[in-house]
Design a protein around this motif. Structure first.
Motif, PDB file in Angstrom:
ATOM      1  N   GLN A   1      -4.767  -5.743   1.877  1.00  0.00           N
ATOM      2  CA  GLN A   1      -5.461  -4.460   1.793  1.00  0.00           C
ATOM      3  C   GLN A   1      -5.595  -3.955   0.351  1.00  0.00           C
TER       4      GLN A   1
ATOM      5  N   LEU B   1      -7.566  -9.247   7.153  1.00  0.00           N
ATOM      6  CA  LEU B   1      -7.182  -7.925   7.658  1.00  0.00           C
ATOM      7  C   LEU B   1      -7.475  -7.801   9.153  1.00  0.00           C
TER       8      LEU B   1
ATOM      9  N   ALA C   1     -10.747   0.089   6.122  1.00  0.00           N
ATOM     10  CA  ALA C   1      -9.699  -0.897   5.819  1.00  0.00           C
ATOM     11  C   ALA C   1      -8.311  -0.313   6.015  1.00  0.00           C
ATOM     12  N   ASN C   2      -8.155   0.967   5.685  1.00  0.00           N
ATOM     13  CA  ASN C   2      -6.838   1.590   5.769  1.00  0.00           C
ATOM     14  C   ASN C   2      -6.436   1.971   7.184  1.00  0.00           C
TER      15      ASN C   2
ATOM     16  N   SER D   1      -5.891  -0.230   9.146  1.00  0.00           N
ATOM     17  CA  SER D   1      -4.838  -1.236   9.327  1.00  0.00           C
ATOM     18  C   SER D   1      -3.492  -0.691   8.839  1.00  0.00           C
TER      19      SER D   1
ATOM     20  N   TYR E   1      -8.457  -5.909  -1.292  1.00  0.00           N
ATOM     21  CA  TYR E   1      -9.784  -5.508  -0.823  1.00  0.00           C
ATOM     22  C   TYR E   1     -10.208  -4.176  -1.436  1.00  0.00           C
TER      23      TYR E   1
ATOM     24  N   ARG F   1     -11.020 -11.508   2.435  1.00  0.00           N
ATOM     25  CA  ARG F   1     -10.115 -10.364   2.619  1.00  0.00           C
ATOM     26  C   ARG F   1     -10.350  -9.694   3.978  1.00  0.00           C
ATOM     27  N   LYS F   2     -11.619  -9.554   4.338  1.00  0.00           N
ATOM     28  CA  LYS F   2     -11.973  -8.861   5.571  1.00  0.00           C
ATOM     29  C   LYS F   2     -11.389  -9.554   6.796  1.00  0.00           C
TER      30      LYS F   2
ATOM     31  N   PHE G   1     -13.650  -1.701  11.285  1.00  0.00           N
ATOM     32  CA  PHE G   1     -13.647  -2.477  10.049  1.00  0.00           C
ATOM     33  C   PHE G   1     -14.589  -3.675  10.134  1.00  0.00           C
TER      34      PHE G   1
END
Length: 489
Positions: free
Chosen positions: A159, A118, A47-48, A50, A162, A114-115, A217
């Motif tokens: 982010q 992102l 996730a990070n 992003s 999540y 959330r996914k 991701f």
């Protein structure tokens, strides 16, 4: 498959979860299964990525600014050098997009997940870098930076939601701190490449990053909280099993807790006004908005966007590009410490250290520029800018950089988390725009005014953290809510 599994109702109870597990042939074990926290960190790192893209956008102006301002336009997409006014707009317009986007990102996070929000942020980043490649007029660069801001706003809003929702209590501070590490890694990426490649080559180097993020991701699970809120209990259970590395039986109690929280959130659907009606929500908003405000009032965006220019004007004898890379390396190294110590020292002590030392570093930078511009004798302090900026960046990256976002991810109940994230992220970028847009005007009066003003804000931040901020180290999300609402547990 049992009828319990097939239901689409949001409200399934602890008993229903247990029935689902029993239908799969599981029996309760007396010994709890260990949580494989490596799974949580894997999803958080994915996730990070992003946030790494966000870093490339934030650091982009540092190596690109000198190319756009140079009289030699051979390595510029424009036919003329940009003016100081145009430079200020290019630096600051990303903040305009970032302060507007959260009000779309928050509701979308509740609607499509959330996914997917992102993942969709990459569309903005890819489009922006394509515009940079074909830019022939300044207004195209303005548009590109505005679009980059939309992507930044999507990431910075969703982010933390999540990561906060996939984490266990004992690692939430550590994984919540990863955002800053990945942002500064993205900044270092463009700092290290930008000065040594052509303008067009840097755009290609940047455009591949959001594409890589999407690939990695996409393989990660959606937040179990989102699935539970949509009545997709089988998906929620599978997501939690993946994240904990446990069987259906092993996540039984946590799944029941998540469902209870979601049911409560659905029964008490929050609105923007609930942020202000409830005393606990008001306190949480004041804490989070305050921390984010002081983050921006520390002058960090001025430093990030103008690192090469600051070193060039300081005339330290060190190549500005090399000095900027040194700063980037320091940011990455110090940000790497935060996940290790965030859940050991606690948020409050790290924020206090950060504000105190940043105020000293900024005051020292102000003193240097005062000696340079007013006294006009820097023979005794010519060494000062590099260590001052290094110290400033170390404590920023271990305190006020990551921790306001980590606190945001854990302060609000599920029913208003998206609304709160939207407000706090917009507060961040409103101040970010104000600081970066009007820094050149203040700098024209004397750079020391700017740095001393930022130092003053950090002194105020010390008292804010000391008397207002609540320590959340080791507390569950429910315990945090209880304390915000005056209940001791």
């Amino acid at each position: 498959m049992s009828s319990t599994e097939q239901t689409t109702s949001v409200q399934y109870s602890y008993t229903e979860v247990n029935s689902f597990q029993m239908s799969e042939g599981y029996s309760r074990k007396m010994t709890p299964e260990p949580v494989k926290t490596g799974r949580i960190f894997l999803a958080a790192v994915a996730a990070n990525m992003s946030a790494f893209v966000v870093g490339t956008c934030l650091g982009w102006t540092s190596p690109i600014g000198p190319k756009l301002k140079s009289e030699d336009t051979s390595d510029s997409p424009l036919s003329r050098p940009i003016t100081a006014e145009e430079d200020a707009w290019i630096s600051s317009l990303i903040a305009i997009g970032a302060l507007v986007a959260p009000f779309a990102a928050g509701p979308l996070a509740d609607r499509i997940g959330r996914k997917w929000v992102l993942l969709s942020s990459s569309l903005f980043f890819v489009l922006a870098f394509i515009l940079n490649m074909v830019a022939s007029e300044v207004w195209i660069l303005y548009l590109s930076r505005l679009i980059q801001g939309f992507g930044v706003g999507f990431v910075m809003t969703v982010q933390p939601m999540y990561v906060g929702e996939i984490s266990t209590d004992n690692v939430r501070g550590a994984v919540g701190s990863l955002m800053q590490l990945f942002i500064v890694a993205g900044i270092l990426y463009v700092y290290a490449i930008g000065p040594f490649v052509t303008y067009q080559a840097l755009q290609w180097c940047c455009i591949v990053v959001p594409i890589i993020f999407d690939v990695f991701f996409f393989l990660m699970p959606e937040s179990p909280y989102y699935f539970a809120g949509k009545g997709r209990k089988t998906d929620a259970l599978r997501s939690l099993q993946f994240l904990r590395g446990q069987s259906s039986q092993g996540v039984h109690d946590e799944m029941a807790t998540i469902q209870a929280n979601v049911e409560d959130a659905m029964a008490n659907k929050g609105t923007m006004m609930d942020l202000f009606k409830n005393a606990g929500n008001r306190k949480a908003l004041f804490i989070c908005a305050g921390l984010i405000s002081f983050q921006q009032l520390s002058g960090i965006n001025v430093v990030l966007f103008n690192s090469q220019s600051i070193f060039a004007s300081a005339n330290t004898g060190l190549d500005p590009a090399v000095a900027t890379i040194i700063i980037g390396c320091v940011q990455v190294a110090s940000s790497g410490l935060t996940p290790i110590v965030a859940d050991r020292l606690g948020r409050k002590i790290m924020l206090l250290i950060s504000a105190s030392v940043m105020s000293i570093g900024l005051a020292a930078l102000g003193a240097f520029f005062y000696m340079q511009l007013v006294v006009q004798d820097i023979s005794m302090v010519g060494w000062m800018p590099v260590p001052a900026l290094i110290i400033y960046n170390i404590v920023y990256c271990t305190g006020f950089g990551p921790l306001p976002w980590a606190v945001l991810g854990e302060m609000f109940p599920a029913n208003i988390k998206s609304a709160a994230s939207s407000v706090v992220a917009s507060t961040c970028w409103t101040l970010g725009f104000v600081v970066t847009r009007w820094y050149p005007a203040l700098d024209a009066l004397g750079s020391y005014y700017s740095f001393w003003l930022f130092a003053g804000f950090m002194v105020v931040a010390i008292f804010f953290v000391l008397f207002v901020v609540m320590e959340t180290k080791g507390l569950s999300l429910q315990q945090i809510q209880d304390r915000l609402n005056g209940k001791r547990n």
